[in-house]
Enzyme design. Structure first.
Site, PDB file in Angstrom:
ATOM      1  N   ARG A  12       0.815  -1.218   0.000  1.00  0.00           N
ATOM      2  CA  ARG A  12       0.000   0.000   0.000  1.00  0.00           C
ATOM      3  C   ARG A  12       0.844   1.262   0.000  1.00  0.00           C
ATOM      4  NH1 ARG A  12      -3.295  -2.581   4.801  1.00  0.00           N
ATOM      5  NH2 ARG A  12      -1.128  -2.646   5.385  1.00  0.00           N
ATOM      6  N   CYS A  13       2.144   1.107   0.142  1.00  0.00           N
ATOM      7  CA  CYS A  13       3.068   2.242   0.242  1.00  0.00           C
ATOM      8  C   CYS A  13       3.662   2.526  -1.143  1.00  0.00           C
ATOM      9  CB  CYS A  13       4.175   1.904   1.242  1.00  0.00           C
ATOM     10  SG  CYS A  13       5.536   3.066   1.282  1.00  0.00           S
TER      11      CYS A  13
END
Length: 125
Positions: A12-13
């Site tokens: 998600r980064c």
């Protein structure tokens, strides 16, 4: 013997995804360590810090809710902070690349290139 690259990664980064893309663009397929799904032990965190050559306080995300909820601070003793990182891996900053006993906190993502060495050719194509 080839060097094993291990990328501590959160899908998600955006910075993690960019670091992985940079490595793959150069022909490096790292072992992807999804530390949020497979939390590290305190011993793994200590080894990570040793490879990075930094203090535990240098790799925590102080803006994470868990950091605040646990009442962590720059005054938190290192052993307590290491245990907190192991129990709440979301507070560990990422991405982190490990290779050959060394490591780098890849912020910005281009810092992963520091561990590739200046003699490694880019992949053609």
């Amino acid at each position: 013997m080839p060097i094993e690259y291990v990328l501590w990664f959160d899908a998600r980064c955006a910075t993690s995804r960019r670091a992985l893309e940079l490595l793959r663009d150069r022909g490096v397929e790292p072992v992807v360590r999804r530390h949020l799904e497979d939390p590290p032990t305190a011993a793994e965190i200590e080894a990570l810090l040793a490879a990075l050559g930094v203090a535990a306080h240098d790799v925590v995300r102080t803006d994470e809710d868990e950091y605040q909820a646990l009442r962590l601070s720059p005054r938190t003793p290192v052993p307590e902070l290491v245990r907190a990182i192991a129990a709440h891996p979301r507070i560990l900053d990422r991405p982190i690349l490990l290779a050959g006993g060394r490591g780098v906190l890849a912020r910005p993502a281009e810092r992963v290139l520091e561990l590739l060495g200046s003699t490694r050719p880019d992949r053609a194509g």
